[in-house]
Design a protein around this motif. Structure first.
Motif, PDB file in Angstrom:
ATOM      1  N   GLU A  37       0.813  -1.221   0.000  1.00 26.02           N
ATOM      2  CA  GLU A  37       0.000   0.000   0.000  1.00 26.02           C
ATOM      3  C   GLU A  37       0.844   1.267   0.000  1.00 26.02           C
ATOM      4  O   GLU A  37       0.517   2.238  -0.676  1.00 26.02           O
ATOM      5  CB  GLU A  37      -0.927   0.018   1.226  1.00 26.02           C
ATOM      6  N   THR A  38       1.929   1.276   0.775  1.00 24.00           N
ATOM      7  CA  THR A  38       2.694   2.507   0.961  1.00 24.00           C
ATOM      8  C   THR A  38       4.195   2.238   0.907  1.00 24.00           C
ATOM      9  O   THR A  38       4.648   1.105   1.113  1.00 24.00           O
ATOM     10  CB  THR A  38       2.387   3.145   2.331  1.00 24.00           C
ATOM     11  N   VAL A  47       4.065  -0.144  -5.567  1.00 24.42           N
ATOM     12  CA  VAL A  47       3.482   0.602  -4.449  1.00 24.42           C
ATOM     13  C   VAL A  47       2.184   1.267  -4.910  1.00 24.42           C
ATOM     14  O   VAL A  47       2.188   2.107  -5.814  1.00 24.42           O
ATOM     15  CB  VAL A  47       4.465   1.672  -3.924  1.00 24.42           C
ATOM     16  N   MET A  73       0.239   3.326  -3.256  1.00 24.84           N
ATOM     17  CA  MET A  73       0.033   4.668  -2.690  1.00 24.84           C
ATOM     18  C   MET A  73      -1.391   4.830  -2.149  1.00 24.84           C
ATOM     19  O   MET A  73      -1.996   5.897  -2.256  1.00 24.84           O
ATOM     20  CB  MET A  73       0.340   5.762  -3.725  1.00 24.84           C
ATOM     21  N   GLY A  74      -1.911   3.743  -1.567  1.00 27.08           N
ATOM     22  CA  GLY A  74      -3.249   3.810  -0.992  1.00 27.08           C
ATOM     23  C   GLY A  74      -3.911   2.446  -1.005  1.00 27.08           C
ATOM     24  O   GLY A  74      -3.268   1.427  -1.265  1.00 27.08           O
ATOM     25  N   GLU A  91       3.489  -1.491   8.521  1.00 32.44           N
ATOM     26  CA  GLU A  91       4.418  -0.493   9.029  1.00 32.44           C
ATOM     27  C   GLU A  91       4.713  -0.705  10.519  1.00 32.44           C
ATOM     28  O   GLU A  91       5.778  -0.337  11.009  1.00 32.44           O
ATOM     29  CB  GLU A  91       3.818   0.896   8.804  1.00 32.44           C
TER      30      GLU A  91
END
Length: 202
Positions: A90-91, A110, A112-113, A185
């Motif tokens: 996702e990120t 990636v 980006m969301g 993360e």
């Protein structure tokens, strides 16, 4: 409700800018602004220049969509990476966590969301067509869906699984060693390494 003293426009603009950070409300933003200006003006100036440099000096990699200074990032250019395996995250923070596990030698994409219909984020907003073009380049054989184990991440993984399998690609998902509802993360590297090794077909 307490009345606040009138604030100069530059200070008000700084507070509003800090509120764009995740989890930062008006009070936290005001405390940060006063701290920087009162106790660390040199740090504030450094932060300002670094932020401007990042905003204007970085672009999205033409291959993985991550951040880079060049057209193609160093990871995508690395000849030692396995080009047949593509890991979708996702990120960039999620990508960094997978790298820190030292258990993956393929390449990345990636997003980006993530899909979030209630927030109005759909496939078009995440440019899934770019991912499909990347995954269907004739070299990629397996796509690992490493989206987060949240409701939105699971929705994104399911949607992408359908699209990718329809195009003849092997699609796998991180194993459930990563706790449900968690974000990569914040998961330790050992757990991520195990989840990569034990990944399952979707």
């Amino acid at each position: 409700m307490d009345e606040l003293l009138p604030e100069p426009e530059p200070l008000r603009a700084l507070i509003e800018a800090l509120r764009h950070l995740p989890g930062v409300g008006a009070r936290s933003a005001r405390r940060m602004a006063y701290h920087l200006l009162q106790h660390d003006p040199a740090g504030a100036d450094l932060l300002s220049r670094a932020l401007a440099g990042a905003v204007h000096g970085l672009r999205h990699c033409a291959r993985c969509n991550g951040f880079t200074e060049d057209e193609v990032c160093a990871t995508c250019r690395n000849p030692k990476r396995d080009e047949a395996v593509l890991c979708v995250v996702e990120t960039p923070a999620d990508q960094n966590m997978i790298e820190s596990s030292h258990g993956y030698r393929g390449l990345y994409y990636v997003l980006m969301g993530r899909l979030a219909p209630l927030e109005g984020v759909g496939p078009g907003d995440l440019q899934f067509d770019r991912l499909l073009a990347r995954a269907c380049d004739g070299v990629v054989r397996e796509v690992i869906l490493a989206t987060n184990f949240t409701a939105e991440g699971e929705t994104t993984a399911h949607y992408l699984s359908e699209l990718l399998r329809a195009r003849g690609l092997a699609v796998t998902r991180l194993a459930r060693g990563v706790p449900a509802g968690s974000e990569l993360e914040y998961v330790d590297a050992g757990t991520i390494a195990w989840a990569l090794m034990e990944r399952r077909s979707t």
